[in-house]
Design a protein around this motif. Structure first.
Motif, short mmCIF file in Angstrom:
data_model
loop_
_atom_site.label_atom_id
_atom_site.label_comp_id
_atom_site.label_asym_id
_atom_site.label_seq_id
_atom_site.Cartn_x
_atom_site.Cartn_y
_atom_site.Cartn_z
N THR A 161 0.84 -0.84 -0.03
CA THR A 161 -0.24 -0.42 0.06
C THR A 161 0.64 1.28 -0.08
O THR A 161 1.74 1.51 0.47
CB THR A 161 -0.71 0.21 1.68
OG1 THR A 161 -0.09 -0.12 2.64
CG2 THR A 161 -2.41 -1.52 1.16
N ALA A 162 0.27 1.99 -0.17
CA ALA A 162 1.33 3.77 -0.69
C ALA A 162 1.34 4.46 1.02
O ALA A 162 2.71 4.47 0.65
CB ALA A 162 0.08 4.90 -0.77
N PRO A 163 1.17 3.69 1.97
CA PRO A 163 1.53 4.53 3.24
C PRO A 163 2.33 3.26 3.67
O PRO A 163 3.65 3.41 4.37
CB PRO A 163 0.19 4.04 4.65
CG PRO A 163 -0.50 3.78 3.63
CD PRO A 163 -0.20 3.59 1.96
N LEU A 164 2.71 1.41 4.03
CA LEU A 164 3.65 1.08 3.68
C LEU A 164 4.66 1.78 2.64
O LEU A 164 6.30 0.89 3.15
CB LEU A 164 3.62 -0.45 3.16
CG LEU A 164 4.26 -1.35 3.52
CD1 LEU A 164 4.51 -1.65 4.98
CD2 LEU A 164 3.44 -3.26 3.12
N LEU A 165 4.77 2.03 1.20
CA LEU A 165 5.59 1.74 0.22
C LEU A 165 6.33 3.25 1.13
O LEU A 165 7.79 2.94 1.38
CB LEU A 165 5.62 1.82 -0.82
CG LEU A 165 5.34 1.40 -1.86
CD1 LEU A 165 3.80 1.40 -2.61
CD2 LEU A 165 6.34 0.60 -2.31
N ALA A 166 5.84 4.46 1.72
CA ALA A 166 6.51 5.07 2.11
C ALA A 166 6.67 4.90 2.56
O ALA A 166 8.25 5.71 3.35
CB ALA A 166 4.82 6.40 2.25
N GLU A 167 6.80 4.89 4.13
CA GLU A 167 7.53 3.55 5.66
C GLU A 167 8.64 2.96 5.08
O GLU A 167 9.50 3.21 5.52
CB GLU A 167 6.77 3.01 6.56
CG GLU A 167 7.07 2.29 7.78
CD GLU A 167 6.00 1.71 8.33
OE1 GLU A 167 6.57 0.69 9.65
OE2 GLU A 167 5.04 1.63 8.14
N TYR A 168 8.10 2.31 3.60
CA TYR A 168 9.54 0.67 3.88
C TYR A 168 10.85 2.82 2.84
O TYR A 168 12.62 1.97 3.66
CB TYR A 168 9.09 0.09 2.69
CG TYR A 168 10.97 -1.26 2.37
CD1 TYR A 168 10.72 -1.42 2.99
CD2 TYR A 168 10.81 -0.40 0.79
CE1 TYR A 168 11.66 -2.99 2.68
CE2 TYR A 168 11.18 -1.45 0.42
CZ TYR A 168 12.16 -2.25 1.42
OH TYR A 168 12.91 -3.67 1.16
N THR A 169 11.37 3.24 2.34
CA THR A 169 11.71 3.48 1.74
C THR A 169 12.02 4.03 2.25
O THR A 169 13.39 4.84 2.58
CB THR A 169 11.06 4.28 0.28
OG1 THR A 169 9.72 5.22 0.87
CG2 THR A 169 10.75 3.28 -0.84
N ARG A 170 11.56 5.56 3.16
CA ARG A 170 12.17 6.22 4.40
C ARG A 170 13.13 5.87 5.62
O ARG A 170 13.55 6.16 5.61
CB ARG A 170 10.37 7.04 4.73
CG ARG A 170 11.27 7.94 6.36
CD ARG A 170 9.57 8.76 6.48
NE ARG A 170 8.96 8.45 7.02
CZ ARG A 170 7.23 8.16 6.38
NH1 ARG A 170 7.19 8.68 5.23
NH2 ARG A 170 7.13 7.21 7.07
#
Length: 203
Positions: free
Chosen positions: A106-115
């Motif tokens: 999901t978008a939130p998961l991807l953001a957390e992952y790359t961050r």
């Protein structure tokens, strides 16, 4: 299972053996390739995403998924080191992570992952159809592989590099070191020292 990623990363590119170093690059020089040239995906906030958004920067583009056990985190950790090795030129590097598993990423998961790797790294995604088109356009192989009650993803482990004008230039193999990658990117940031090679190879 993860060993197949290295093999598929090379099988996906019909380059001529022995020509990877002809322009002084460690990576495979794919200057003039018809790969891409862009995708139609989305940022986490839902806004349309495109590689041309980063014109003026060297872009490292990697396809993967957040539940990848080793290849993806290793590639992103290498990108962190590449940026560090570039020093002041690190600000001219943009890392883009494209998920091949939009059902779970999901978008939130991807953001957390790359961050977790670097706050400047960007993740993009699409629906199943958009993901399949992007993968096809960039000659990326991926597929679901059953794993217990769930699944994992088999996928190409190459990192594409685009120069500051948005043209694809290199395909970095997973086994290349951060230092080798940083040296190649410096050549792209100093085009007078870059001769280019294999133009039209994939056309």
């Amino acid at each position: 299972m993860q060993r197949r990623l290295f093999l598929s990363s090379l099988a996906a590119l019909p380059f001529v053996a022995g020509t990877a170093h002809a322009a002084g690059f460690t990576a495979i020089d794919i200057t003039g390739s018809s790969i891409g040239p862009d995708y139609q995906l989305f940022y986490g906030d839902g806004k349309p995403a495109a590689l041309r958004d980063f014109k003026g920067k060297v872009v490292m583009l990697f396809f993967g998924f957040t539940q990848c056990p080793d290849v993806c985190p290793t590639a992103l950790a290498r990108a962190v080191e590449i940026k560090r090795l570039l020093g002041a030129d690190g600000d001219k590097l943009q890392v883009v992570f494209v998920t091949v598993d939009p059902e779970r990423d999901t978008a939130p998961l991807l953001a957390e992952y790359t961050r977790a790797f670097d706050p400047t790294f960007v993740a993009v995604r699409g629906n199943l159809e958009q993901t399949a088109k992007a993968a096809k356009d960039f000659k990326i192989f991926y597929r679901k592989v059953p794993s217990g009650s769930s699944y994992t993803m088999d996928h190409t482990a190459l990192t594409y590099v685009f120069d500051t004008s948005g043209k694809v230039r290199l395909a970095m193999k997973h086994e290349e070191t951060a230092q080798q990658c940083a040296d190649d990117i410096r050549k792209l940031l100093n085009p007078k020292k870059d001769t280019g090679f294999l133009k039209g190879l994939f056309q």
